[in-house]
Design a protein around this motif. Structure first.
Motif, PDB file in Angstrom:
ATOM      1  N   SER A 109      44.135  -9.396 -16.829  1.00 17.63           N
ATOM      2  CA  SER A 109      45.202 -10.166 -16.228  1.00 17.63           C
ATOM      3  C   SER A 109      45.289 -11.625 -16.937  1.00 17.63           C
ATOM      4  O   SER A 109      45.740 -12.405 -16.290  1.00 17.63           O
ATOM      5  N   TYR A 155      48.472 -10.400 -25.377  1.00 21.08           N
ATOM      6  CA  TYR A 155      47.848  -9.533 -24.208  1.00 21.08           C
ATOM      7  C   TYR A 155      47.522  -8.220 -24.983  1.00 21.08           C
ATOM      8  O   TYR A 155      48.330  -7.606 -25.780  1.00 21.08           O
ATOM      9  N   SER A 199      45.941 -17.265 -16.333  1.00 25.66           N
ATOM     10  CA  SER A 199      45.207 -16.303 -15.528  1.00 25.66           C
ATOM     11  C   SER A 199      45.902 -15.752 -14.255  1.00 25.66           C
ATOM     12  O   SER A 199      46.490 -16.568 -13.309  1.00 25.66           O
ATOM     13  N   VAL A 200      46.283 -14.398 -14.213  1.00 28.40           N
ATOM     14  CA  VAL A 200      47.388 -14.206 -13.215  1.00 28.40           C
ATOM     15  C   VAL A 200      46.592 -13.580 -12.106  1.00 28.40           C
ATOM     16  O   VAL A 200      45.521 -13.010 -11.824  1.00 28.40           O
ATOM     17  N   LYS A 216      54.481 -10.319  -7.615  1.00 25.92           N
ATOM     18  CA  LYS A 216      54.849 -10.664  -9.132  1.00 25.92           C
ATOM     19  C   LYS A 216      56.254 -11.135  -9.296  1.00 25.92           C
ATOM     20  O   LYS A 216      56.436 -11.772 -10.331  1.00 25.92           O
ATOM     21  N   LYS A 271      45.436  -5.346  -8.811  1.00 27.51           N
ATOM     22  CA  LYS A 271      46.645  -6.089  -8.474  1.00 27.51           C
ATOM     23  C   LYS A 271      46.951  -7.165  -9.515  1.00 27.51           C
ATOM     24  O   LYS A 271      48.284  -7.420 -10.019  1.00 27.51           O
ATOM     25  N   SER A 272      46.035  -7.916 -10.066  1.00 28.37           N
ATOM     26  CA  SER A 272      46.164  -8.979 -11.057  1.00 28.37           C
ATOM     27  C   SER A 272      46.652  -8.389 -12.579  1.00 28.37           C
ATOM     28  O   SER A 272      47.494  -8.846 -12.996  1.00 28.37           O
ATOM     29  N   GLN A 273      46.143  -7.039 -12.573  1.00 28.78           N
ATOM     30  CA  GLN A 273      46.844  -6.496 -13.954  1.00 28.78           C
ATOM     31  C   GLN A 273      47.918  -6.124 -13.781  1.00 28.78           C
ATOM     32  O   GLN A 273      48.922  -6.279 -14.547  1.00 28.78           O
ATOM     33  N   GLU A 274      48.430  -5.450 -12.713  1.00 33.81           N
ATOM     34  CA  GLU A 274      49.713  -5.101 -12.321  1.00 33.81           C
ATOM     35  C   GLU A 274      50.798  -6.314 -12.659  1.00 33.81           C
ATOM     36  O   GLU A 274      51.899  -6.155 -13.067  1.00 33.81           O
ATOM     37  N   ASN A 275      50.424  -7.466 -12.102  1.00 32.60           N
ATOM     38  CA  ASN A 275      51.036  -8.655 -12.115  1.00 32.60           C
ATOM     39  C   ASN A 275      51.257  -9.177 -13.458  1.00 32.60           C
ATOM     40  O   ASN A 275      52.213  -9.458 -13.899  1.00 32.60           O
ATOM     41  N   ALA A 276      50.043  -9.143 -14.411  1.00 34.15           N
ATOM     42  CA  ALA A 276      50.221  -9.584 -15.666  1.00 34.15           C
ATOM     43  C   ALA A 276      51.020  -8.817 -16.356  1.00 34.15           C
ATOM     44  O   ALA A 276      51.767  -9.239 -17.461  1.00 34.15           O
ATOM     45  N   THR A 336      47.147 -17.567  -9.259  1.00 31.54           N
ATOM     46  CA  THR A 336      47.651 -17.732 -10.538  1.00 31.54           C
ATOM     47  C   THR A 336      47.432 -19.044 -11.132  1.00 31.54           C
ATOM     48  O   THR A 336      47.882 -19.951 -10.670  1.00 31.54           O
TER      49      THR A 336
END
Length: 384
Positions: free
Chosen positions: A298, A277, A362-363, A368, A254-259, A331
């Protein structure tokens, strides 16, 4: 059968709760300092919690499983883990370290370890000829990948080949990607470091650190050190990290998706000069990341058009806190210039591109859309 990393987050090496007599699904907190012995010469396997504790032992087995190591040692913080690890070296030894590391690591190396007779060469391991810095007394190469905060990607396999050719240790700080996205031991590293405070714990509610290895010799040395210096993780904190690891897989995804959504926004924001990134396709480390990692993580670093705008963002985001840490469900925005890298010598900060206009993010796992809108509103409200 081989277990997936998602399942390992729950059960580690398939030992699960084996040996826990009550069958408790949540592994118990053994809040004890000492243990009774049946008689002289016999032991339950536990003597004193500075040496080992069942809760900490269970956590260490889970983390060793996640990193495909033979042993993991849990410490009271990430810096306690690195400090203990440095005790395997002696006065006169030399280490090559990446120039772009967490500021606390650099502070330890330059102010404590150098005082104790260990010397360092701080270089850009993703660009420079590492072999040219090797000396007769060089003992190890120490890297982060991605690096903190500039997100440089170092080729682990290449560093491992160099290390083995010169009989050096390769130490990799894997905090930024966690074992969910990257396993340095699989690419030839000898030792993996984690600040367990970050993604492994995942909730910004405790401190922890880990040293993981696939070497029996290193394991034996580290077991002697942790017993001697007394910086092992407490039972309650071990339980908190165990609880956090159970959701590592879903949090990292989930954090990667948001990032990725935030990176897309930042790259199209005129007031943002640079975005760092590893998941950006034209970034220098993209292909290496694809080869050695299962994801891009993330963590985002970005540079805005002025120091004034950077400080404005930190003051005027309404949802995202300005705080010094990473890897939690919330975040966070960090200002490396005055926080994580304040003690790094100015010439190194400049060489790495850590200016007063750089922010590290840090996401977490929020929606998002809310994160992007919070950044948009903070940036658009700046009239400088």
């Amino acid at each position: 059968m081989d277990l997936s990393i998602e399942t390992k987050c729950m059960y580690g090496d398939r030992e699960g709760l084996k040996g826990e007599p009550t069958g408790s699904i949540s592994f118990p907190i053994y809040q004890t300092a000492t243990y009774a012995h049946p008689e002289v010469g016999k032991s339950t396997g536990f003597d004193y919690s500075r040496l080992q504790n069942p809760t900490r032992q269970h956590l260490e087995r889970v983390v060793a499983s996640l990193e495909n190591g033979i042993d993991a040692l849990a410490f009271s913080s990430g810096m306690a883990a690195i400090t203990a690890l440095m005790e395997i070296f002696k006065p006169g030894d030399h280490l090559i370290t990446d120039i772009d590391l967490y500021g606390g690591s650099i502070r330890l190396f330059d102010n404590i370890n150098e005082k104790n007779g260990i010397s360092f060469s701080h270089i850009n391991c993703s660009k420079e000829d590492v072999e040219s810095y090797i000396k007769p007394n060089t003992k190890a190469i120490y890297i982060e990948t991605p690096t903190n905060p500039m997100m440089n990607v170092v080729d682990i396999e290449k560093m491992a080949e160099i290390a083995k050719a010169y009989k050096l240790l390769l130490i990799v700080d894997n905090t930024f990607l966690s074992p969910y996205f990257q396993n340095p031991l699989d690419f030839g590293a000898d030792i993996v470091i984690h600040s367990g405070t970050k993604f492994l714990g995942g909730h910004n509610d405790t401190l922890a650190g880990f040293v993981i290895t696939n070497s029996t010799e290193i394991s034996d040395k580290m077991r002697f050190i942790i017993k001697t210096v007394g910086s092992g993780l407490s039972p309650f904190d071990s339980w908190l990290i165990l609880r956090g690891i159970k959701t590592l897989a879903v949090r990292m995804e989930k954090s990667q998706e948001n990032a990725i959504a935030i990176v897309d926004y930042l790259r199209n924001e005129p007031k943002v000069k640079n975005v760092y990134y590893p998941g950006i396709k034209d970034s220098p480390g993209y292909e290496i990341s694809k080869r050695q990692s299962r994801g891009f993580g993330s963590m985002i670093t970005f540079e805005v058009e002025s120091p004034e705008l950077a400080r404005h963002i930190l003051k005027y985001t309404k949802l995202i806190p300005f705080a010094e840490s990473l890897g939690g469900v919330e975040t966070l925005l960090t200002y490396p210039f005055t926080q994580t890298h304040a003690d790094v010598p100015e010439e190194i900060r400049k060489a790495n591109g850590i200016t007063e206009s750089v922010l590290r993010m840090s996401v977490g796992i929020e929606a998002k859309e809310d994160l992007v809108n919070d950044l948009k509103e903070a940036i658009s409200s700046y009239k400088g």
